[in-house]
Design an enzyme around this catalytic site. Structure first.
Site, PDB file in Angstrom:
ATOM      1  N   GLU A 402      45.988  54.203  26.345  1.00 50.83           N
ATOM      2  CA  GLU A 402      45.311  53.516  25.523  1.00 50.83           C
ATOM      3  C   GLU A 402      45.658  53.601  24.220  1.00 50.83           C
ATOM      4  OE1 GLU A 402      40.452  52.819  24.467  1.00 50.83           O
ATOM      5  OE2 GLU A 402      40.907  54.185  26.029  1.00 50.83           O
ATOM      6  N   ASN A 462      42.009  45.852  23.259  1.00 55.68           N
ATOM      7  CA  ASN A 462      40.619  45.800  22.895  1.00 55.68           C
ATOM      8  C   ASN A 462      40.200  44.941  21.745  1.00 55.68           C
ATOM      9  OD1 ASN A 462      38.939  47.489  24.919  1.00 55.68           O
ATOM     10  ND2 ASN A 462      40.106  49.006  24.417  1.00 55.68           N
ATOM     11  N   ASP A 524      34.644  47.032  28.550  1.00 51.92           N
ATOM     12  CA  ASP A 524      34.884  48.462  28.054  1.00 51.92           C
ATOM     13  C   ASP A 524      33.383  49.089  27.889  1.00 51.92           C
ATOM     14  OD1 ASP A 524      35.998  50.724  27.538  1.00 51.92           O
ATOM     15  OD2 ASP A 524      36.874  50.410  25.728  1.00 51.92           O
ATOM     16  N   GLU A 581      36.808  56.603  31.994  1.00 53.21           N
ATOM     17  CA  GLU A 581      37.336  57.255  30.847  1.00 53.21           C
ATOM     18  C   GLU A 581      36.691  58.373  30.300  1.00 53.21           C
ATOM     19  OE1 GLU A 581      36.974  54.620  27.318  1.00 53.21           O
ATOM     20  OE2 GLU A 581      35.071  53.946  27.692  1.00 53.21           O
TER      21      GLU A 581
END
Length: 645
Positions: A402, A462, A524, A581
């Site tokens: 990420e 994102n 997310d 995460e």
């Protein structure tokens, strides 16, 4: 008729007539010294002076209608009764000879109205009933056009009109024409001023009008002023986008009418597209209590549904409040503080209220400085992406990364997203910042995908809600990929749950467009916001990411594992992949693996590092597994937690 020849001899005053001429001259001089700005009063002064100087009983002004087929009496001075505003109308069909004479001559001097053919048509209905024996009527012209008639009427028998009297009447007519021109200029100026100070849609004062009225109040009687409310219609742009500007205008006009039901027009203004202002009168009792009572009245009136045709539009309003205008000395300062308050209110949930305090002004100043600094930093290329590894839960092999935004500030050092990302999003600078950071990452991904073992490598990017509102986003992303030599199908685009606060139809439209481009989609921070099972089914999603707030409690409470297990089961039931995460301990990793999470991310596996360091650390060896994915943090709507430090 001899009038056409008269102007040539009007310049010569006959001998023996000097006393009369002196009296008329003095009357004109007296008129020239007057400075009355009221046109109506000035016109009456003209007629009174003319009546006294010419010793007539009645002087009246008649103006032509637009097609010059009738004259209408505007006002009259009577020697006995004074001013008279009784209307009267005379049409050309009633007196064609009289109208023709007015158009052909400067002065119509009828010394005996009973024998003059030009006035014969007026005898029965007008002249005889009033006892008028003689008339001296003078045409009033502006820019050559006939605009009116100044009528001098003598009651009694016939009367001679000598040359100086006709000249005097012509001079009065010329002054009348100047007066009418002045009035026309004043009306035009008033019209322009009204247009500058009023909102054309609602008829309320605009921003300039509000500032002017507040300035007047501060100068004359500031003690009567109470609270100032600034009202912002929540998400009004959604109504415009979904239903069109006509519906939006109807909603705004309805809001204005509802406010008129509570306050006079003098207390109201429309400041911008969806913002209104209310200047409340000073109440009785504590200022804050009175101000909050006004807020309640406004909110109750405005938040009722607006109905148009077969539709009903639900509204909420955010309100910024300055509790006491009397404490200010400047309209600009009062409005500035109210704007700060409503801006703070609009940042919160719908229907929010923010009361201004002095500390808010300092926060706004700092925010503005940060916004300008971000713009400078974007222009200078100070933003970059740091990559954090993501591993396969079953093998611990790196299969994703990420990218987290960092700002390499020349004075403050390396800054995390929490220090700047919110302001960057709200100031509309996301696209510029992302464009400057994304190209190197896209090029790196394209380079990595050329390895046979990494041919299915994907990049997860994102997106913030502001970016989803950009209809050109798919085109821009596709262009950036092609310039880097990367197929658009290599993108996996992530949205955060707060995006679902926007109209679901709009979000669905944007995501479908991105999906049609070839990208896959993920949700997310799942579990912290507004997503529901309906969203998981309705939106074209491929994966969900469990938020770190749940992961961090897995080995601390008995309830957290049950919640995470439910999320995993729900996602897998609708065919979605699950990523966790914020993993920081071996215990958390073990629990998540047993539950069926495919990928794990957190400090346990590595901190964010610069792109070149990431490539040297994770991409140098031959052990990278196929299916590695790279995720880029949302350019907005994310705050740095433990794994983002």
């Amino acid at each position: 008729m001899e009038e056409e020849a008269e102007p040539a001899r009007l310049h010569t005053v006959p001998r023996g007539a000097l006393p009369t001429w002196a009296r008329l001259r003095d009357a004109l001089l007296d008129l020239s010294r007057r400075t009355d700005d009221d046109n109506r009063t000035a016109l009456l002064d003209l007629m009174r002076t003319s009546a006294e100087a010419l010793a007539v009983d009645r002087v009246s002004f008649w103006h032509y209608d637009p097609d010059q087929r009738a004259i209408l009496r505007q006002c009259m001075h009577c020697r006995v009764n004074g001013p008279d505003y009784t209307p009267a109308v005379l049409s050309a069909d009633q007196a064609p000879n009289y109208f023709q004479a007015l158009d052909a001559t400067l002065t119509l001097a009828a010394e005996d109205v009973h024998s003059d053919e030009r006035t014969a048509e007026l005898l029965e209905d007008y002249l005889k009933p009033l006892g008028i024996g003689a008339m001296l009527d003078v045409s009033v012209r502006h820019a050559g056009a006939l605009v009116g008639v100044l009528c001098h009427e003598h009651i009694g028998g016939p009367r001679d009109w000598n040359a100086e009297e006709r000249m005097f009447a012509a001079a009065i007519a010329a002054l009348t024409a100047q007066l009418l021109e002045h009035g026309q200029r004043l009306r035009a100026e008033d019209g322009r001023r009204h247009a500058l100070l009023r909102d054309h849609l609602t008829g309320l004062a605009n921003r300039s009008g509000l500032l002017e009225s507040l300035s007047t109040a501060f100068a004359n009687d500031p003690g009567r002023l109470g609270p100032l409310l600034l009202i912002d219609i929540d998400r009004f742009h959604r109504i415009n986008h979904a239903f069109g500007a006509e519906v939006g205008d109807f909603v705004l006009a309805t809001i204005a009418e509802r406010l008129r039901g509570l306050y006079p027009d003098s207390a109201l203004a429309r400041l911008g597209n969806d913002q209104f202002a209310v200047v409340c009168p000073r109440g009785i009792g504590p200022l804050r209590d009175a101000a909050l009572a006004e807020v309640g009245r406004v909110r109750d009136a405005l938040q009722a549904p607006v109905r148009s045709d077969a539709r009903s539009y639900e509204l909420t309003v955010s309100i910024g409040l300055v509790p006491d205008l009397a404490s200010y000395r400047s309209a600009d300062a009062a409005l500035r503080d109210a704007m700060i308050a409503v801006d703070n209110a609009a940042r919160g949930p719908r229907g929010n209220l923010a009361v201004f305090d002095a500390s808010a002004r300092e926060r706004v100043s700092k925010r503005l400085m940060l916004e300008q600094d971000i713009r400078r930093g974007a222009q200078n290329g100070e933003f970059e992406l740091h990559l954090q590894p993501i591993v396969a839960a079953d093998s611990g092999t790196v299969v994703a990364a990420e990218a987290l935004m960092r700002w390499r500030h020349p004075e403050r050092g390396l800054l995390a997203p929490i220090d700047f990302i919110e302001v960057a999003e709200e100031s509309g600078q996301l696209s510029a910042i992302q464009a400057g950071c994304l190209a190197p990452v896209l090029s790196a991904v394209a380079r990595w995908r050329r390895r046979p073992a990494m041919a299915e490598f994907k990049l997860a990017l994102n997106l913030a809600s502001a970016q989803l509102g950009d209809r050109l986003l798919p085109r821009h992303l596709e262009k950036a990929c092609l310039e880097a030599g990367l197929a658009p199908a290599a993108l996996n685009l992530e949205i955060t749950e707060n995006v679902l606060l926007e109209t679901v139809h709009d979000v669905e439209h944007a995501l479908n467009a991105l999906h049609e481009m070839g990208a896959t989609l993920a949700l997310d921070d799942f579990g912290t916001g507004f997503a529901s099972l309906t969203h998981l089914v309705r939106l074209p999603l491929d994966a969900v990411k469990i938020d770190r707030s749940f992961v961090g409690r897995l080995d601390q409470t008995a309830r957290a594992p049950a919640i995470v297990r439910g999320i995993v089961a729900m996602a897998r039931a609708v065919g979605l992949r699950v990523v966790a995460e914020g993993v920081e301990t071996e215990a958390q990793a073990s629990i998540l693996t047993d539950m069926g999470c495919l990928c794990l991310q957190g400090y346990r596996y590595g901190r964010p590092i610069a792109l070149d360091v990431f490539e040297a650390t994770w991409m140098a060896g031959p052990t990278i597994e196929p299916g590695l994915q790279l995720a880029i943090e949302p350019i907005g709507n994310r705050q740095a937690g433990p794994s983002q430090a």
